[in-house]
Design an enzyme around this catalytic site. Structure first.
Site, mmCIF file in Angstrom:
data_model
loop_
_atom_site.group_PDB
_atom_site.id
_atom_site.type_symbol
_atom_site.label_atom_id
_atom_site.label_comp_id
_atom_site.label_asym_id
_atom_site.label_seq_id
_atom_site.Cartn_x
_atom_site.Cartn_y
_atom_site.Cartn_z
ATOM 1 N N MET A 10 -14.463 30.029 44.130
ATOM 2 C CA MET A 10 -14.314 29.010 45.174
ATOM 3 C C MET A 10 -14.952 29.456 46.489
ATOM 4 O O MET A 10 -15.072 28.661 47.416
ATOM 5 C CB MET A 10 -12.831 28.696 45.401
ATOM 6 C CG MET A 10 -12.117 28.167 44.164
ATOM 7 S SD MET A 10 -12.845 26.650 43.531
ATOM 8 C CE MET A 10 -12.393 25.536 44.833
ATOM 9 N N CYS A 11 -15.372 30.708 46.576
ATOM 10 C CA CYS A 11 -15.924 31.272 47.813
ATOM 11 C C CYS A 11 -17.449 31.259 47.769
ATOM 12 O O CYS A 11 -18.058 31.830 46.859
ATOM 13 C CB CYS A 11 -15.417 32.705 47.978
ATOM 14 S SG CYS A 11 -16.196 33.622 49.322
ATOM 15 N N GLY A 12 -18.064 30.617 48.755
ATOM 16 C CA GLY A 12 -19.517 30.533 48.804
ATOM 17 C C GLY A 12 -20.187 31.894 48.896
ATOM 18 O O GLY A 12 -21.194 32.144 48.230
ATOM 19 N N ARG A 15 -20.049 33.492 45.508
ATOM 20 C CA ARG A 15 -21.016 32.868 44.577
ATOM 21 C C ARG A 15 -22.434 33.318 44.880
ATOM 22 O O ARG A 15 -23.215 33.616 43.978
ATOM 23 C CB ARG A 15 -20.921 31.340 44.652
ATOM 24 C CG ARG A 15 -19.660 30.764 44.029
ATOM 25 C CD ARG A 15 -19.730 29.246 43.878
ATOM 26 N NE ARG A 15 -20.120 28.541 45.084
ATOM 27 C CZ ARG A 15 -19.284 28.067 45.997
ATOM 28 N NH1 ARG A 15 -17.977 28.227 45.840
ATOM 29 N NH2 ARG A 15 -19.732 27.414 47.057
#
Length: 115
Positions: A10-12, A15
């Site tokens: 969920m963390c940019g 990712r």
């Protein structure tokens, strides 16, 4: 090169770090630490290898960190680690380890130092 990333999909930043690892051809083991948190001993080992303290590895912007009193200077490393074991969301991400070392890859370009 082998790499392990303690990842939150969920963390940019997490990712993007994973994308860099894969684009650089790393053989990546992805550990979704919210589902499978590292043990206290593993987290201590990673922080030591990265040359950071548990306080530096704390996700201080997480509201729970302040609720638990972990953002003040009076919070000890042991208290921070105990809270991380109970609430893995408090572990700052992404944490990456390769044979070159370990590091907290914020911003994501920091991962290049480990490749």
């Amino acid at each position: 090169m082998k790499a392990t990333i303690y990842h939150n999909p969920m963390c940019g930043t997490s990712r993007k770090t994973l994308e860099i690892l894969r684009n650089e051809g790393a053989d990546v083991t992805v550990v979704e630490y919210l589902k499978a948190p590292p043990s206290r001993q593993e987290l201590e080992r990673l922080y030591e290898r990265a040359g950071i303290s548990p306080r530096e590895g704390l996700r201080a912007k997480e509201p729970l960190a302040e609720e638990l009193g972990l953002t003040g200077e009076e919070a000890t490393d042991d208290e921070i680690l105990d809270a991380m074991m109970e609430h893995p969301i408090l572990i700052q991400r992404p944490l990456v380890e390769t044979e070159k070392g370990a590091g907290l890859c914020r911003p994501q370009e920091e991962v290049r130092k480990l490749l």
